[in-house]
Write a protein that holds these residues in place. Structure first.
Motif, PDB file in Angstrom:
ATOM      1  N   VAL A 102       1.047  -1.165   0.043  1.00 11.77           N
ATOM      2  CA  VAL A 102      -0.076  -0.115   0.094  1.00 11.77           C
ATOM      3  C   VAL A 102       0.801   1.345   0.076  1.00 11.77           C
ATOM      4  O   VAL A 102       1.852   1.165   0.848  1.00 11.77           O
ATOM      5  CB  VAL A 102      -0.765  -0.036   1.247  1.00 11.77           C
ATOM      6  CG1 VAL A 102      -1.468   1.367   1.332  1.00 11.77           C
ATOM      7  CG2 VAL A 102      -2.003  -1.102   1.252  1.00 11.77           C
ATOM      8  N   SER A 105      -0.808   7.661  -2.925  1.00 14.44           N
ATOM      9  CA  SER A 105      -1.065   7.999  -4.375  1.00 14.44           C
ATOM     10  C   SER A 105      -0.263   9.636  -4.798  1.00 14.44           C
ATOM     11  O   SER A 105      -0.340  10.330  -3.743  1.00 14.44           O
ATOM     12  CB  SER A 105      -2.580   8.421  -4.451  1.00 14.44           C
ATOM     13  OG  SER A 105      -2.905   8.945  -5.695  1.00 14.44           O
ATOM     14  N   LEU A 111      -4.759   9.786  -0.114  1.00 16.29           N
ATOM     15  CA  LEU A 111      -4.959   8.414  -0.619  1.00 16.29           C
ATOM     16  C   LEU A 111      -3.776   7.604  -0.784  1.00 16.29           C
ATOM     17  O   LEU A 111      -2.768   7.931  -1.116  1.00 16.29           O
ATOM     18  CB  LEU A 111      -5.780   8.499  -1.930  1.00 16.29           C
ATOM     19  CG  LEU A 111      -5.946   7.319  -2.556  1.00 16.29           C
ATOM     20  CD1 LEU A 111      -7.118   6.884  -1.787  1.00 16.29           C
ATOM     21  CD2 LEU A 111      -6.481   7.538  -3.839  1.00 16.29           C
ATOM     22  N   TYR A 112      -3.935   6.215   0.183  1.00 15.80           N
ATOM     23  CA  TYR A 112      -2.938   5.174  -0.189  1.00 15.80           C
ATOM     24  C   TYR A 112      -3.821   4.191  -0.854  1.00 15.80           C
ATOM     25  O   TYR A 112      -4.708   3.831  -0.645  1.00 15.80           O
ATOM     26  CB  TYR A 112      -2.652   4.695   1.188  1.00 15.80           C
ATOM     27  CG  TYR A 112      -1.994   5.746   1.905  1.00 15.80           C
ATOM     28  CD1 TYR A 112      -0.254   5.587   2.058  1.00 15.80           C
ATOM     29  CD2 TYR A 112      -2.498   6.947   2.704  1.00 15.80           C
ATOM     30  CE1 TYR A 112       0.276   6.469   2.788  1.00 15.80           C
ATOM     31  CE2 TYR A 112      -1.599   7.535   3.311  1.00 15.80           C
ATOM     32  CZ  TYR A 112      -0.321   7.517   3.287  1.00 15.80           C
ATOM     33  OH  TYR A 112       0.483   8.617   4.248  1.00 15.80           O
ATOM     34  N   GLU A 113      -3.110   3.576  -1.705  1.00 14.81           N
ATOM     35  CA  GLU A 113      -3.641   2.471  -2.837  1.00 14.81           C
ATOM     36  C   GLU A 113      -2.636   1.528  -3.346  1.00 14.81           C
ATOM     37  O   GLU A 113      -1.383   1.590  -2.853  1.00 14.81           O
ATOM     38  CB  GLU A 113      -4.395   3.288  -3.919  1.00 14.81           C
ATOM     39  CG  GLU A 113      -3.453   3.985  -4.759  1.00 14.81           C
ATOM     40  CD  GLU A 113      -4.089   4.886  -5.540  1.00 14.81           C
ATOM     41  OE1 GLU A 113      -5.307   4.593  -6.015  1.00 14.81           O
ATOM     42  OE2 GLU A 113      -3.222   5.789  -6.382  1.00 14.81           O
ATOM     43  N   GLY A 114      -3.160   0.585  -4.209  1.00 18.96           N
ATOM     44  CA  GLY A 114      -2.394  -0.183  -4.905  1.00 18.96           C
ATOM     45  C   GLY A 114      -1.797  -1.478  -4.212  1.00 18.96           C
ATOM     46  O   GLY A 114      -1.237  -2.228  -4.666  1.00 18.96           O
ATOM     47  N   ASN A 127      -8.596  -6.126  -1.955  1.00 22.34           N
ATOM     48  CA  ASN A 127      -7.765  -4.774  -2.364  1.00 22.34           C
ATOM     49  C   ASN A 127      -7.836  -3.941  -1.556  1.00 22.34           C
ATOM     50  O   ASN A 127      -9.159  -3.883  -0.641  1.00 22.34           O
ATOM     51  CB  ASN A 127      -8.294  -4.423  -3.911  1.00 22.34           C
ATOM     52  CG  ASN A 127      -8.044  -5.483  -4.933  1.00 22.34           C
ATOM     53  OD1 ASN A 127      -7.046  -6.063  -4.897  1.00 22.34           O
ATOM     54  ND2 ASN A 127      -9.060  -5.581  -5.563  1.00 22.34           N
ATOM     55  N   LEU A 129      -7.933   0.474  -0.515  1.00 22.34           N
ATOM     56  CA  LEU A 129      -7.857   2.001  -0.457  1.00 22.34           C
ATOM     57  C   LEU A 129      -7.897   2.480   0.934  1.00 22.34           C
ATOM     58  O   LEU A 129      -8.859   2.356   1.855  1.00 22.34           O
ATOM     59  CB  LEU A 129      -9.289   2.489  -1.457  1.00 22.34           C
ATOM     60  CG  LEU A 129      -9.262   2.271  -2.713  1.00 22.34           C
ATOM     61  CD1 LEU A 129     -10.425   2.700  -3.263  1.00 22.34           C
ATOM     62  CD2 LEU A 129      -7.892   2.968  -3.461  1.00 22.34           C
ATOM     63  N   THR A 131      -7.782   5.976   3.159  1.00 28.35           N
ATOM     64  CA  THR A 131      -8.001   7.641   2.773  1.00 28.35           C
ATOM     65  C   THR A 131      -7.804   8.135   4.295  1.00 28.35           C
ATOM     66  O   THR A 131      -8.398   7.829   5.165  1.00 28.35           O
ATOM     67  CB  THR A 131      -9.275   7.974   2.436  1.00 28.35           C
ATOM     68  OG1 THR A 131      -9.628   7.211   1.178  1.00 28.35           O
ATOM     69  CG2 THR A 131      -9.423   9.396   2.247  1.00 28.35           C
ATOM     70  N   ARG A 142     -10.657   0.812   3.384  1.00 26.69           N
ATOM     71  CA  ARG A 142     -11.584   0.187   2.431  1.00 26.69           C
ATOM     72  C   ARG A 142     -10.992  -0.954   1.811  1.00 26.69           C
ATOM     73  O   ARG A 142      -9.911  -0.872   1.256  1.00 26.69           O
ATOM     74  CB  ARG A 142     -12.253   1.092   1.367  1.00 26.69           C
ATOM     75  CG  ARG A 142     -13.322   0.482   0.594  1.00 26.69           C
ATOM     76  CD  ARG A 142     -14.208   1.488   0.047  1.00 26.69           C
ATOM     77  NE  ARG A 142     -15.339   0.937  -0.596  1.00 26.69           N
ATOM     78  CZ  ARG A 142     -16.606   0.243   0.010  1.00 26.69           C
ATOM     79  NH1 ARG A 142     -16.567   0.587   1.339  1.00 26.69           N
ATOM     80  NH2 ARG A 142     -17.357  -0.122  -0.750  1.00 26.69           N
ATOM     81  N   PRO A 148     -14.087  -0.850  -6.172  1.00 27.01           N
ATOM     82  CA  PRO A 148     -14.390  -0.272  -4.700  1.00 27.01           C
ATOM     83  C   PRO A 148     -15.577  -0.062  -4.368  1.00 27.01           C
ATOM     84  O   PRO A 148     -16.063  -0.048  -3.106  1.00 27.01           O
ATOM     85  CB  PRO A 148     -13.658   1.194  -4.971  1.00 27.01           C
ATOM     86  CG  PRO A 148     -12.597   1.002  -6.198  1.00 27.01           C
ATOM     87  CD  PRO A 148     -13.372  -0.091  -7.013  1.00 27.01           C
ATOM     88  N   THR A 153     -15.975  -0.615   4.540  1.00 26.40           N
ATOM     89  CA  THR A 153     -15.023   0.272   5.131  1.00 26.40           C
ATOM     90  C   THR A 153     -14.996   0.496   6.580  1.00 26.40           C
ATOM     91  O   THR A 153     -15.953   0.279   7.186  1.00 26.40           O
ATOM     92  CB  THR A 153     -15.488   1.836   4.570  1.00 26.40           C
ATOM     93  OG1 THR A 153     -15.445   1.761   3.235  1.00 26.40           O
ATOM     94  CG2 THR A 153     -14.624   2.999   5.244  1.00 26.40           C
TER      95      THR A 153
END
Length: 159
Positions: A102, A105, A111-114, A127, A129, A131, A142, A148, A153
């Motif tokens: 994680v 972005s 935002l943290y993702e990936g 997966n 996400l 925030t 999330r 998504p 969440t």
């Protein structure tokens, strides 16, 4: 003379570092969300665990270590992650990093993702996400499969 030159260089370097910190704050980028958070259960609202979040300054990866599992009324928490995916299977839940890959972005600094998030109760990976609020007091975690919109969440509050 040599001593004055070294002292002047040290003061200049300190001023430059202070300026760099002020520039980053002025750019509107929120600070890293490092620290301890209380993870609230999205179904019951009870606090499930004390989490330690740490952003790796070299890789930018965010880790979320379960520091302590907190008891809830009528529920005995699991100690071992039974039925968990891969390397998590049959491992102690306390001390486990539930985030994988994680990162923050580039477009949205809150935002943290990936990456993936593990639910140690069900043993499933989703997966992720993540925030953060602008001040880092609240984090929305999330977990989803596919898109998504189809997920859950959980809210984590800074201690």
């Amino acid at each position: 003379m040599w001593r004055t030159l070294v002292l002047t260089a040290a003061v200049s370097l300190a001023s430059l570092n202070a300026l760099a910190v002020d520039t980053d704050t002025a750019s509107g980028n929120p600070p890293p969300i490092n620290g301890y958070y209380l993870a609230h259960d999205d179904k019951t609202g009870f606090v499930r665990a004390l989490m330690h979040l740490q952003e790796n300054p070299q890789t930018g990866e965010l880790s979320a270590i379960i520091s302590k599992i907190l008891p809830r009324p009528g529920y005995t928490p699991r100690i071992i992650c039974t039925g968990c995916a891969g390397r998590y299977n049959n491992q102690p839940i306390t001390g486990m990093n539930v985030f994988q890959h994680v990162v923050r972005s580039h477009e949205k600094p809150t935002l943290y993702e990936g990456g993936k998030v593990l639910d140690p109760v069900s043993g499933r990976q989703y997966n992720a996400l993540i925030t953060s609020s602008k001040n880092g007091d609240t984090i929305k975690v999330r977990g989803y499969l596919g898109v998504p919109l189809m997920g859950r969440t959980a809210y984590w509050m800074n201690t």
